[in-house]
Design a protein around this motif. Structure first.
Motif, PDB file in Angstrom:
ATOM      1  N   VAL A  97       0.847  -1.138   0.080  1.00 47.17           N
ATOM      2  CA  VAL A  97      -0.072   0.145  -0.044  1.00 47.17           C
ATOM      3  C   VAL A  97       0.835   1.145  -0.120  1.00 47.17           C
ATOM      4  O   VAL A  97       1.831   1.304   0.644  1.00 47.17           O
ATOM      5  CB  VAL A  97      -0.912  -0.130   1.143  1.00 47.17           C
ATOM      6  CG1 VAL A  97      -1.727   1.380   1.183  1.00 47.17           C
ATOM      7  CG2 VAL A  97      -1.817  -1.306   1.328  1.00 47.17           C
ATOM      8  N   HIS A  98       0.714   2.135  -0.831  1.00 46.39           N
ATOM      9  CA  HIS A  98       1.462   3.281  -1.201  1.00 46.39           C
ATOM     10  C   HIS A  98       1.204   4.312  -0.178  1.00 46.39           C
ATOM     11  O   HIS A  98       1.997   5.488   0.025  1.00 46.39           O
ATOM     12  CB  HIS A  98       1.646   3.413  -2.679  1.00 46.39           C
ATOM     13  CG  HIS A  98       1.975   2.607  -3.405  1.00 46.39           C
ATOM     14  ND1 HIS A  98       3.492   2.249  -3.665  1.00 46.39           N
ATOM     15  CD2 HIS A  98       1.481   1.654  -4.289  1.00 46.39           C
ATOM     16  CE1 HIS A  98       3.746   1.229  -4.360  1.00 46.39           C
ATOM     17  NE2 HIS A  98       2.510   1.141  -4.734  1.00 46.39           N
ATOM     18  N   ARG A  99      -0.078   4.308   0.192  1.00 47.92           N
ATOM     19  CA  ARG A  99      -0.459   5.620   1.161  1.00 47.92           C
ATOM     20  C   ARG A  99      -1.779   5.177   1.666  1.00 47.92           C
ATOM     21  O   ARG A  99      -2.355   4.081   1.118  1.00 47.92           O
ATOM     22  CB  ARG A  99      -0.790   6.893   0.297  1.00 47.92           C
ATOM     23  CG  ARG A  99      -1.723   6.837  -1.032  1.00 47.92           C
ATOM     24  CD  ARG A  99      -1.348   8.107  -1.831  1.00 47.92           C
ATOM     25  NE  ARG A  99      -1.743   7.950  -3.132  1.00 47.92           N
ATOM     26  CZ  ARG A  99      -3.076   8.447  -3.470  1.00 47.92           C
ATOM     27  NH1 ARG A  99      -3.849   9.133  -2.664  1.00 47.92           N
ATOM     28  NH2 ARG A  99      -3.400   8.512  -4.647  1.00 47.92           N
ATOM     29  N   GLY A 136      -3.688   9.270 -11.607  1.00 51.36           N
ATOM     30  CA  GLY A 136      -2.693   8.406 -11.913  1.00 51.36           C
ATOM     31  C   GLY A 136      -1.554   7.793 -10.852  1.00 51.36           C
ATOM     32  O   GLY A 136      -0.878   7.074 -10.957  1.00 51.36           O
ATOM     33  N   ALA A 137      -1.880   8.701  -9.677  1.00 56.35           N
ATOM     34  CA  ALA A 137      -1.184   8.167  -8.648  1.00 56.35           C
ATOM     35  C   ALA A 137      -1.367   6.887  -7.792  1.00 56.35           C
ATOM     36  O   ALA A 137      -2.499   6.238  -7.828  1.00 56.35           O
ATOM     37  CB  ALA A 137      -0.981   8.944  -7.301  1.00 56.35           C
ATOM     38  N   ALA A 138      -0.433   5.866  -7.697  1.00 55.29           N
ATOM     39  CA  ALA A 138      -0.423   4.552  -7.219  1.00 55.29           C
ATOM     40  C   ALA A 138      -1.195   4.265  -5.780  1.00 55.29           C
ATOM     41  O   ALA A 138      -0.802   5.324  -4.773  1.00 55.29           O
ATOM     42  CB  ALA A 138       0.967   3.580  -7.068  1.00 55.29           C
ATOM     43  N   LEU A 139      -2.043   3.813  -5.608  1.00 56.68           N
ATOM     44  CA  LEU A 139      -2.803   3.404  -4.288  1.00 56.68           C
ATOM     45  C   LEU A 139      -2.141   2.226  -3.802  1.00 56.68           C
ATOM     46  O   LEU A 139      -1.748   1.991  -2.459  1.00 56.68           O
ATOM     47  CB  LEU A 139      -4.334   3.509  -4.384  1.00 56.68           C
ATOM     48  CG  LEU A 139      -5.153   4.657  -4.686  1.00 56.68           C
ATOM     49  CD1 LEU A 139      -6.636   4.213  -5.125  1.00 56.68           C
ATOM     50  CD2 LEU A 139      -4.922   5.524  -3.294  1.00 56.68           C
ATOM     51  N   TRP A 140      -2.030   1.164  -4.419  1.00 62.57           N
ATOM     52  CA  TRP A 140      -1.406  -0.240  -4.056  1.00 62.57           C
ATOM     53  C   TRP A 140      -1.108  -1.033  -5.323  1.00 62.57           C
ATOM     54  O   TRP A 140      -1.549  -0.594  -6.361  1.00 62.57           O
ATOM     55  CB  TRP A 140      -2.602  -0.866  -3.245  1.00 62.57           C
ATOM     56  CG  TRP A 140      -3.595  -1.540  -3.938  1.00 62.57           C
ATOM     57  CD1 TRP A 140      -3.700  -2.692  -4.639  1.00 62.57           C
ATOM     58  CD2 TRP A 140      -4.951  -1.128  -3.824  1.00 62.57           C
ATOM     59  NE1 TRP A 140      -4.891  -2.976  -4.861  1.00 62.57           N
ATOM     60  CE2 TRP A 140      -5.825  -2.011  -4.766  1.00 62.57           C
ATOM     61  CE3 TRP A 140      -5.788   0.047  -3.203  1.00 62.57           C
ATOM     62  CZ2 TRP A 140      -7.208  -1.574  -4.755  1.00 62.57           C
ATOM     63  CZ3 TRP A 140      -7.007   0.481  -3.592  1.00 62.57           C
ATOM     64  CH2 TRP A 140      -7.677  -0.603  -4.530  1.00 62.57           C
TER      65      TRP A 140
END
Length: 296
Positions: A97-99, A136-140
């Protein structure tokens, strides 16, 4: 051949838009036992929409719960993959998980087959996925490993062999998490309606004495055990969880999570080695080859 390795590996990724609601998150947390002892701790951070936090492992069911309606996406609808679902076994799962995940949201989930390994009597299909937000930012990101009985022997590489390593010392933390007799019946409402988890007759037909708990339910229970027992109840500190599914858990049994802290790792994080077993069956393995990364 039901698995066309070349076609699977060269196909364009598949994408779909998924959405989830606060109710989906609440259901997921309840299906993992959150709030089971309300007299002591109602766990409102997980069971009440005001100030709701999200367990990272919710990513495994996001877009598949009640908000998805009656026709959820077919996870096996991938080019080059034409498999009888009865031959498939969820063999392992990685998640990063990136955030922190929002309590409700929309994401684009992109998936592709990243490898197909020849294990002789079976094939191991590796499915990589990434969820991104509207910017377009990664969530997971995640990797699912699917064991497919009877599809090996096609002359491909066997792939790497992972050997589980555990320190030769007692665990730094052991957390016992009981499950209830109805745990699988509740967890299946997150989207996996496989009768193996509800129908005794079907379970016996595929070799089990009774319905068993979903592998991803055990995965979520271990994630929650880490949050509760090691991370002061803060789900945002759990960044990564990787496991191999080694054995089934029957609803009503206990899952015992043993944790060892490792030295090193990226600054500000700690790497953990994990093992999950069932104490009612002489610590029979449930999850092995398991690691986690947590923020300090």
């Amino acid at each position: 051949m039901p698995i066309d390795r070349h076609k699977a590996l060269t196909a364009a990724p598949t994408s779909r838009v998924i959405t989830w609601s606060t109710r989906d998150v609440l259901l997921y947390h309840l299906s993992l036992g959150a709030g089971a002892g309300p007299a002591a701790d109602p766990e409102l951070r997980l069971t009440y929409e005001r100030g709701l936090q999200v367990l990272p492992t919710f990513a495994m069911v996001a877009g598949s719960g009640p908000s998805a309606g009656d026709t959820p996406f077919a996870a096996d609808a991938l080019p080059g993959i034409d498999i009888d679902p009865r031959a498939m076994l969820h063999a392992g799962q990685d998640l990063r998980v990136h955030r922190p995940l929002p309590p409700s949201g929309t994401a684009t989930l992109t998936s592709r087959v990243s490898e197909v390994w020849d294990k002789g009597r079976a094939a191991l299909v590796v499915l990589a996925s990434e969820a991104t937000d509207s910017d377009g930012a990664a969530l997971w990101t995640g990797t699912m490993r699917i064991w497919v009985r009877g599809e090996g022997g096609f002359g491909g590489e066997a792939g790497p062999e992972d050997t589980p390593t555990e320190p030769g010392r007692p665990a730094d933390l052991v957390v016992d998490t009981p499950t209830t007799a109805r745990q699988a019946l509740l967890y299946r409402l997150n989207g996996d309606l496989n009768p193996l988890h509800a129908d005794p007759e079907f379970a016996r037909s595929v070799g089990f004495d009774r319905p068993v708990l979903h592998g991803l339910a055990s995965y979520g229970l271990v994630g929650k055990a880490l949050v509760d027992g090691l991370l002061d109840g803060d789900p945002t500190r759990l960044e990564e969880l990787s496991v191999r599914f080694a054995g089934a858990l029957t609803p009503g049994e206990t899952i015992r999570t043993s944790v060892w802290r490792e030295e090193g790792g990226a600054p500000g994080t700690t790497r953990l080695l994990l093992r999950a077993t069932c104490p009612e069956r002489d610590d029979a393995p449930v999850l092995t080859h398991a690691t986690a990364t947590v923020r300090a």
